[in-house]
Design a protein around this motif. Structure first.
Motif, PDB file in Angstrom:
ATOM      1  N   THR A 159     -17.518  -3.532  -6.002  1.00 41.59           N
ATOM      2  CA  THR A 159     -16.218  -3.664  -5.355  1.00 41.59           C
ATOM      3  C   THR A 159     -16.405  -3.884  -3.857  1.00 41.59           C
ATOM      4  O   THR A 159     -17.526  -3.822  -3.324  1.00 41.59           O
ATOM      5  CB  THR A 159     -15.390  -2.396  -5.587  1.00 41.59           C
ATOM      6  OG1 THR A 159     -16.098  -1.277  -5.011  1.00 41.59           O
ATOM      7  CG2 THR A 159     -15.173  -2.149  -7.075  1.00 41.59           C
ATOM      8  N   GLN A 172     -14.662 -14.766  -5.971  1.00 41.11           N
ATOM      9  CA  GLN A 172     -13.463 -15.112  -6.734  1.00 41.11           C
ATOM     10  C   GLN A 172     -13.327 -16.630  -6.875  1.00 41.11           C
ATOM     11  O   GLN A 172     -12.974 -17.133  -7.953  1.00 41.11           O
ATOM     12  CB  GLN A 172     -12.224 -14.529  -6.050  1.00 41.11           C
ATOM     13  CG  GLN A 172     -12.111 -13.015  -6.172  1.00 41.11           C
ATOM     14  CD  GLN A 172     -10.874 -12.473  -5.487  1.00 41.11           C
ATOM     15  OE1 GLN A 172     -10.150 -13.209  -4.813  1.00 41.11           O
ATOM     16  NE2 GLN A 172     -10.620 -11.179  -5.645  1.00 41.11           N
ATOM     17  N   VAL A 196      -3.106 -14.457 -11.061  1.00 41.13           N
ATOM     18  CA  VAL A 196      -2.643 -13.227 -10.427  1.00 41.13           C
ATOM     19  C   VAL A 196      -3.566 -12.091 -10.855  1.00 41.13           C
ATOM     20  O   VAL A 196      -4.333 -12.205 -11.813  1.00 41.13           O
ATOM     21  CB  VAL A 196      -1.179 -12.919 -10.821  1.00 41.13           C
ATOM     22  CG1 VAL A 196      -0.258 -14.004 -10.334  1.00 41.13           C
ATOM     23  CG2 VAL A 196      -1.049 -12.734 -12.329  1.00 41.13           C
ATOM     24  N   ARG A 197      -3.496 -11.002 -10.146  1.00 37.73           N
ATOM     25  CA  ARG A 197      -4.452  -9.911 -10.357  1.00 37.73           C
ATOM     26  C   ARG A 197      -4.415  -9.377 -11.785  1.00 37.73           C
ATOM     27  O   ARG A 197      -5.461  -9.122 -12.388  1.00 37.73           O
ATOM     28  CB  ARG A 197      -4.157  -8.772  -9.379  1.00 37.73           C
ATOM     29  CG  ARG A 197      -5.135  -7.621  -9.487  1.00 37.73           C
ATOM     30  CD  ARG A 197      -4.889  -6.596  -8.409  1.00 37.73           C
ATOM     31  NE  ARG A 197      -5.829  -5.484  -8.511  1.00 37.73           N
ATOM     32  CZ  ARG A 197      -5.864  -4.450  -7.677  1.00 37.73           C
ATOM     33  NH1 ARG A 197      -5.002  -4.411  -6.663  1.00 37.73           N
ATOM     34  NH2 ARG A 197      -6.744  -3.491  -7.838  1.00 37.73           N
ATOM     35  N   ARG A 226      -6.158 -11.754 -14.080  1.00 31.83           N
ATOM     36  CA  ARG A 226      -7.588 -11.774 -13.770  1.00 31.83           C
ATOM     37  C   ARG A 226      -8.284 -10.537 -14.344  1.00 31.83           C
ATOM     38  O   ARG A 226      -9.369 -10.627 -14.922  1.00 31.83           O
ATOM     39  CB  ARG A 226      -7.773 -11.851 -12.253  1.00 31.83           C
ATOM     40  CG  ARG A 226      -9.179 -12.201 -11.820  1.00 31.83           C
ATOM     41  CD  ARG A 226      -9.208 -12.673 -10.374  1.00 31.83           C
ATOM     42  NE  ARG A 226      -8.631 -11.700  -9.458  1.00 31.83           N
ATOM     43  CZ  ARG A 226      -7.549 -11.937  -8.713  1.00 31.83           C
ATOM     44  NH1 ARG A 226      -6.933 -13.090  -8.797  1.00 31.83           N
ATOM     45  NH2 ARG A 226      -7.086 -11.009  -7.894  1.00 31.83           N
ATOM     46  N   GLU A 227      -7.647  -9.397 -14.203  1.00 33.96           N
ATOM     47  CA  GLU A 227      -8.242  -8.165 -14.721  1.00 33.96           C
ATOM     48  C   GLU A 227      -8.303  -8.176 -16.247  1.00 33.96           C
ATOM     49  O   GLU A 227      -9.246  -7.646 -16.840  1.00 33.96           O
ATOM     50  CB  GLU A 227      -7.447  -6.951 -14.228  1.00 33.96           C
ATOM     51  CG  GLU A 227      -7.618  -6.683 -12.741  1.00 33.96           C
ATOM     52  CD  GLU A 227      -6.784  -5.515 -12.269  1.00 33.96           C
ATOM     53  OE1 GLU A 227      -5.930  -5.034 -13.079  1.00 33.96           O
ATOM     54  OE2 GLU A 227      -6.971  -5.072 -11.125  1.00 33.96           O
TER      55      GLU A 227
END
Length: 341
Positions: A17, A80, A89-90, A93-94
Motif C-alpha cells: 500500500t 494503477q 472506480v475504486r 477495481r477492488e
C-alpha cells in the motif's frame, strides 16, 4: 482444482500500500545517510544492534517526508496505470483485485467419470439421448486431450417445448459439480442481461455470465440460454442495435472468447471455458452464424411411458427431500445426537 489466469490485467502485490511504500522509502533514506545501504540491497531484514540504533538516530525532516510521500504516490499512480484498471472506480477495481490468484477450473480426471455422468443423464432422460451422446464424447475427449480443466463445446438443443431441455442442462451442471445459471432469453433486455452493458446506460452492470464466475470463482460454469430464438433487440437513442445472438457469437468461438472484452468493466477476460447450452423450439429463425457455431441437436417428444417414469422418479425424489427436511426440523437436539451416534 487447477487455477488459471482469468483476467488480462497486471496485478501488483496488494500488501504494498502507499503507507507500506512510504515506510520502505523512509528506511532506505536512513540506510543511505548512515552508510548501510548495502544491507538494503542484500535483502537483510535485521541489522546489528549498534547499526539499528544508529539507523533510528538519523533525522528525517519534514521536507524528507513530503518527498517520500510524493514518490510513493507517483509509484501507486504508475502501478494503477500499468495494471489496466485505472479507468475503473475504486469499488470495481477492488472487486476485480480478488482475481489476483486466478479462478478454479473443474476437471474430469478419468473417462470413467465421463461415462458415469452420461449414464446418469441417459437413465433419467432417455429421450435426450442425442444431446447426452454428444456431451459424453466431448467429456471423454477433454480427458484424453489432457486439458487443464473440463472444456465442452457449445450446443443448441432444439425441440418441442416441455421436454426438459433446460432441466437436462441443469442436471448436467449438478453432475459436473459446476455452477449453473439459467437465463430466460425472453425476459432479458437483449444482450445486456447476459454480457452486461456499458457505463452510461441507466441499468449498467456486469452480465450474468461474469457475475456467476466472480461469485463462484469457477471458470467453466454451465450457462443455459433458454428459448434463444425469442430474444428481442434493444436500441440506443442513437439507433444502435444490441441483439442477443450477436453478443453471443464472440463468446461461442473459443479463440475470441479467450480475450473477450466486458462492456461494463472494459477489461478482457478468458471466457473460453464456459459450457454453453442454448435451447430453442424452432432453430430455423436463428441466424446462420450462430447455427454454424452450434449445430442444432434435434430432439423428440417424450413417450407416455417415459413421461410417467420421469414423473414418478422426480416425485419420489422431491417427497424424500421434503420428508427429510421435515424430520430434521422436528427432531430434538438429543434425537439428532443419537442419530449421529
Amino acid at each position: 482444482m487447477p487455477l488459471i489466469s482469468f483476467i488480462d490485467v497486471r496485478f501488483f502485490p496488494p500488501e504494498e500500500t502507499r503507507e507500506r511504500l512510504e515506510k520502505r522509502f523512509t528506511r532506505h533514506l536512513r540506510l543511505l545517510r548512515c552508510g548501510r545501504v548495502d544491507a538494503f540491497r542484500s535483502g537483510k531484514q535485521q541489522l546489528p544492534e549498534g547499526d539499528a540504533d544508529k539507523l533510528l538516530s538519523v533525522d528525517i525532516t519534514h521536507i524528507d517526508r513530503i518527498r517520500v510521500q510524493r514518490r510513493a504516490g507517483r509509484m501507486i499512480e504508475r502501478r494503477q496505470a500499468a495494471s489496466g484498471l485505472a479507468h475503473l472506480v475504486r469499488a470495481d477495481r477492488e472487486r476485480l483485485t480478488t482475481l489476483h490468484d486466478g479462478v478454479n477450473l473443474v476437471e474430469l480426471t478419468t473417462e470413467h467419470r465421463a461415462d458415469e455422468i452420461a449414464a446418469a443423464l441417459h437413465e433419467e432422460m432417455p429421450w435426450m439421448g442425442a444431446a447426452t451422446e454428444q456431451i459424453w464424447h466431448a467429456m471423454r475427449r477433454s480427458v484424453r486431450d489432457g486439458t487443464a480443466g473440463l472444456r465442452l463445446p457449445p450446443i443448441l438443443l432444439d425441440g418441442p417445448p416441455g421436454i426438459g431441455k433446460s432441466y437436462w442442462a441443469r442436471r448436467l451442471g449438478e453432475l459436473l459439480s459446476v455452477p449453473t445459471t439459467v437465463i430466460e432469453a425472453t425476459n432479458e433486455n437483449a444482450s445486456f442481461g447476459i454480457v452486461g452493458s456499458q457505463k452510461g446506460w441507466s441499468n449498467a452492470a456486469p452480465g450474468r455470465i461474469l457475475e456467476t464466475i466472480l461469485q463462484s470463482r469457477v471458470a467453466n460454469p454451465v450457462v443455459v440460454v433458454d428459448e434463444v430464438e425469442k430474444a428481442g433487440t434493444a436500441k440506443s437513442v442513437s439507433g444502435r442495435a444490441f441483439g442477443l445472438t450477436e453478443a453471443l457469437l464472440p463468446l461461442l468461438e473459443p479463440l475470441t472468447a479467450q480475450n473477450w472484452s466486458c462492456p461494463y468493466y472494459q477489461v478482457k477476460f478468458d471466457m473460453s471455458w464456459v459450457a454453453w447450452v442454448l435451447t430453442s423450439n424452432d432453430y430455423r429463425s436463428l441466424p446462420e452464424p450462430l447455427l454454424s457455431r452450434c449445430p442444432p441437436i434435434r430432439l423428440r417428444h417424450l413417450t407416455q411411458a417415459e413421461l410417467v417414469k420421469f414423473i414418478r422418479r422426480e416425485g419420489a425424489r422431491r417427497v424424500l427431500r421434503t420428508l427429510g427436511s421435515r424430520l430434521r426440523w422436528k427432531r430434538s437436539p438429543a434425537q439428532a445426537e443419537r442419530t449421529k451416534v
